[in-house]
Motif scaffolding. Sequence first.
Motif, PDB file in Angstrom:
ATOM      1  N   MET A   1      -1.317   3.895 -13.863  1.00 32.12           N
ATOM      2  CA  MET A   1      -0.868   2.165 -13.246  1.00 32.12           C
ATOM      3  C   MET A   1       0.918   1.860 -13.985  1.00 32.12           C
ATOM      4  N   SER A   2       1.944   1.779 -13.194  1.00 28.33           N
ATOM      5  CA  SER A   2       3.503   1.586 -13.167  1.00 28.33           C
ATOM      6  C   SER A   2       2.468   0.090 -13.408  1.00 28.33           C
ATOM      7  N   GLU A   3       4.115  -0.676 -14.287  1.00 30.61           N
ATOM      8  CA  GLU A   3       3.609  -1.591 -14.754  1.00 30.61           C
ATOM      9  C   GLU A   3       3.162  -3.105 -14.130  1.00 30.61           C
ATOM     10  N   LYS A   4       4.099  -3.666 -12.711  1.00 31.12           N
ATOM     11  CA  LYS A   4       3.415  -3.948 -11.568  1.00 31.12           C
ATOM     12  C   LYS A   4       2.097  -3.368 -10.957  1.00 31.12           C
ATOM     13  N   ILE A   5       1.169  -3.228 -10.306  1.00 29.19           N
ATOM     14  CA  ILE A   5       0.560  -3.316  -9.167  1.00 29.19           C
ATOM     15  C   ILE A   5       1.191  -2.847  -7.917  1.00 29.19           C
ATOM     16  N   ARG A   6       1.562  -1.736  -7.474  1.00 24.66           N
ATOM     17  CA  ARG A   6       2.393  -0.821  -6.604  1.00 24.66           C
ATOM     18  C   ARG A   6       1.325  -1.273  -5.339  1.00 24.66           C
ATOM     19  N   VAL A   7       1.384  -1.717  -4.131  1.00 21.78           N
ATOM     20  CA  VAL A   7       0.783  -1.915  -2.899  1.00 21.78           C
ATOM     21  C   VAL A   7       1.519  -1.564  -1.905  1.00 21.78           C
ATOM     22  N   LEU A   8       0.401  -0.759  -0.918  1.00 18.84           N
ATOM     23  CA  LEU A   8       1.210  -0.317   0.346  1.00 18.84           C
ATOM     24  C   LEU A   8      -0.013  -1.450   1.418  1.00 18.84           C
ATOM     25  N   VAL A   9       0.954  -2.082   2.352  1.00 19.88           N
ATOM     26  CA  VAL A   9      -0.045  -2.356   2.959  1.00 19.88           C
ATOM     27  C   VAL A   9       0.481  -1.610   4.441  1.00 19.88           C
ATOM     28  N   ALA A  10      -1.208  -1.336   4.866  1.00 23.35           N
ATOM     29  CA  ALA A  10      -0.785  -0.329   6.685  1.00 23.35           C
ATOM     30  C   ALA A  10      -1.827  -2.043   7.722  1.00 23.35           C
ATOM     31  N   ASP A  11      -0.840  -2.507   7.901  1.00 25.70           N
ATOM     32  CA  ASP A  11      -1.039  -2.896   8.815  1.00 25.70           C
ATOM     33  C   ASP A  11      -0.375  -3.315  11.001  1.00 25.70           C
ATOM     34  N   LEU A  15       3.198 -10.151  11.735  1.00 22.30           N
ATOM     35  CA  LEU A  15       2.962 -11.120  10.399  1.00 22.30           C
ATOM     36  C   LEU A  15       1.805 -10.588   9.548  1.00 22.30           C
ATOM     37  N   VAL A  16       0.943  -9.743   9.980  1.00 29.19           N
ATOM     38  CA  VAL A  16       0.069  -9.730   8.959  1.00 29.19           C
ATOM     39  C   VAL A  16       1.025  -9.503   8.214  1.00 29.19           C
ATOM     40  N   ARG A  17       1.024  -7.824   8.144  1.00 33.38           N
ATOM     41  CA  ARG A  17       1.985  -7.627   6.682  1.00 33.38           C
ATOM     42  C   ARG A  17       2.960  -8.335   5.733  1.00 33.38           C
ATOM     43  N   THR A  18       3.792  -9.280   6.573  1.00 32.03           N
ATOM     44  CA  THR A  18       4.793 -10.364   6.219  1.00 32.03           C
ATOM     45  C   THR A  18       4.052 -11.157   5.324  1.00 32.03           C
ATOM     46  N   GLY A  19       2.698 -11.692   5.428  1.00 37.10           N
ATOM     47  CA  GLY A  19       1.891 -12.349   5.158  1.00 37.10           C
ATOM     48  C   GLY A  19       1.155 -12.113   4.094  1.00 37.10           C
ATOM     49  N   VAL A  83     -10.063  -1.607   2.601  1.00 35.35           N
ATOM     50  CA  VAL A  83     -10.083  -1.110   4.309  1.00 35.35           C
ATOM     51  C   VAL A  83     -10.256  -3.264   4.315  1.00 35.35           C
ATOM     52  N   LEU A  84      -8.891  -3.435   5.642  1.00 33.80           N
ATOM     53  CA  LEU A  84      -9.118  -4.923   5.593  1.00 33.80           C
ATOM     54  C   LEU A  84      -9.833  -5.120   7.137  1.00 33.80           C
ATOM     55  N   ALA A 102     -12.340   2.440  -1.707  1.00 32.82           N
ATOM     56  CA  ALA A 102     -13.559   1.552  -2.208  1.00 32.82           C
ATOM     57  C   ALA A 102     -13.852   0.260  -2.293  1.00 32.82           C
ATOM     58  N   GLY A 103     -13.474  -0.162  -1.040  1.00 26.58           N
ATOM     59  CA  GLY A 103     -14.164  -1.736  -0.318  1.00 26.58           C
ATOM     60  C   GLY A 103     -13.386  -2.429   0.512  1.00 26.58           C
ATOM     61  N   PHE A 104     -13.895  -3.258   0.554  1.00 25.98           N
ATOM     62  CA  PHE A 104     -13.400  -4.210   1.884  1.00 25.98           C
ATOM     63  C   PHE A 104     -12.730  -5.273   1.600  1.00 25.98           C
ATOM     64  N   LEU A 105     -12.243  -5.843   2.189  1.00 25.48           N
ATOM     65  CA  LEU A 105     -12.247  -7.673   2.813  1.00 25.48           C
ATOM     66  C   LEU A 105     -11.549  -8.196   3.926  1.00 25.48           C
ATOM     67  N   LEU A 106     -12.447  -8.997   4.189  1.00 20.12           N
ATOM     68  CA  LEU A 106     -12.262 -10.229   5.222  1.00 20.12           C
ATOM     69  C   LEU A 106     -11.173 -10.504   5.434  1.00 20.12           C
ATOM     70  N   LYS A 107      -9.727  -9.954   7.066  1.00 19.53           N
ATOM     71  CA  LYS A 107      -8.527 -10.244   7.037  1.00 19.53           C
ATOM     72  C   LYS A 107      -8.463 -11.631   7.139  1.00 19.53           C
ATOM     73  N   ASP A 108      -9.328 -12.857   7.040  1.00 20.01           N
ATOM     74  CA  ASP A 108      -9.100 -14.130   6.970  1.00 20.01           C
ATOM     75  C   ASP A 108      -9.373 -14.799   5.499  1.00 20.01           C
ATOM     76  N   SER A 109      -9.728 -14.421   4.769  1.00 18.64           N
ATOM     77  CA  SER A 109      -9.878 -14.473   3.057  1.00 18.64           C
ATOM     78  C   SER A 109      -9.479 -15.257   2.325  1.00 18.64           C
ATOM     79  N   PRO A 110      -9.102 -16.345   1.754  1.00 13.89           N
ATOM     80  CA  PRO A 110      -8.469 -17.137   0.760  1.00 13.89           C
ATOM     81  C   PRO A 110      -7.401 -15.787   0.269  1.00 13.89           C
ATOM     82  N   SER A 111      -6.391 -16.539   0.444  1.00 19.33           N
ATOM     83  CA  SER A 111      -5.366 -15.774  -0.685  1.00 19.33           C
ATOM     84  C   SER A 111      -5.898 -15.349  -2.336  1.00 19.33           C
TER      85      SER A 111
END
Length: 219
Positions: A1-11, A15-19, A83-84, A102-111
């Motif tokens: 894994m790189s120094e920073k955690i690399r994330v891909l946002v698929a939605d 507005l969701v992706r930007t947020g 999964v969102l 590997a898991g799932f998260l509610l789309k309206d979960s706190p940041s």
Amino acid sequence: MSEKIRVLVADDQTLVRTGFRVILEAEGDIEVVAEADTGTEAIRQAQLAEPDVILMDIRMPELDGLSATEAIRRQPNPPTIIVLTTFDQNEYVYRALRAGAAGFLLKDSPSTRLIAAVRAAATGDSLIEPAITQRLVERFVEPAKPQGLPQELASLTERELDVLRLIARGLSNAEIAAELVVAETTVKTHVARVLTKLRVRDRVQAVVLAYETGFAGGQ
């Protein structure tokens, strides 16, 4: 894994992706390296951008998130996929877990929950919403009603069974460590042994097995 955690946002919602990008990139250790608005594009970006973690929406055009998850998980050294979801998508989430998420998260979960989930996934841990876990598996899995300890779990020690119970409640390694009053490194060792003995790929599969055998049905 790189120094920073690399994330891909698929939605498919801009507005969701930007947020998500704004929230994640406010953290010094996380970088959004790519976005995708379809399942097909998510598969392509998973290969091109080489993310550590993917936040995957279920409902997307061209190819849904479930099919994209299955395809990505078949790749060599695939990234971890979270999964969102929303509460009205329970049946899709259960299929996603079976597909290799590997898991799932509610789309309206706190940041804070989103950030914690990404960090946990990047380290091989997972942060599963406990309320959804129990609601999901109890609805879509027909639990066994074993007499005594299920045969599938017979190889686990008492402490490993304790760890499995807490995993089934959706606790992270840090939360399990606090509950059992042990070091987090000790918990990681126990979790690894549980996964090995149960012959499951990750802790989500361990949760599913715990419910399927009836071990966690009363949690």
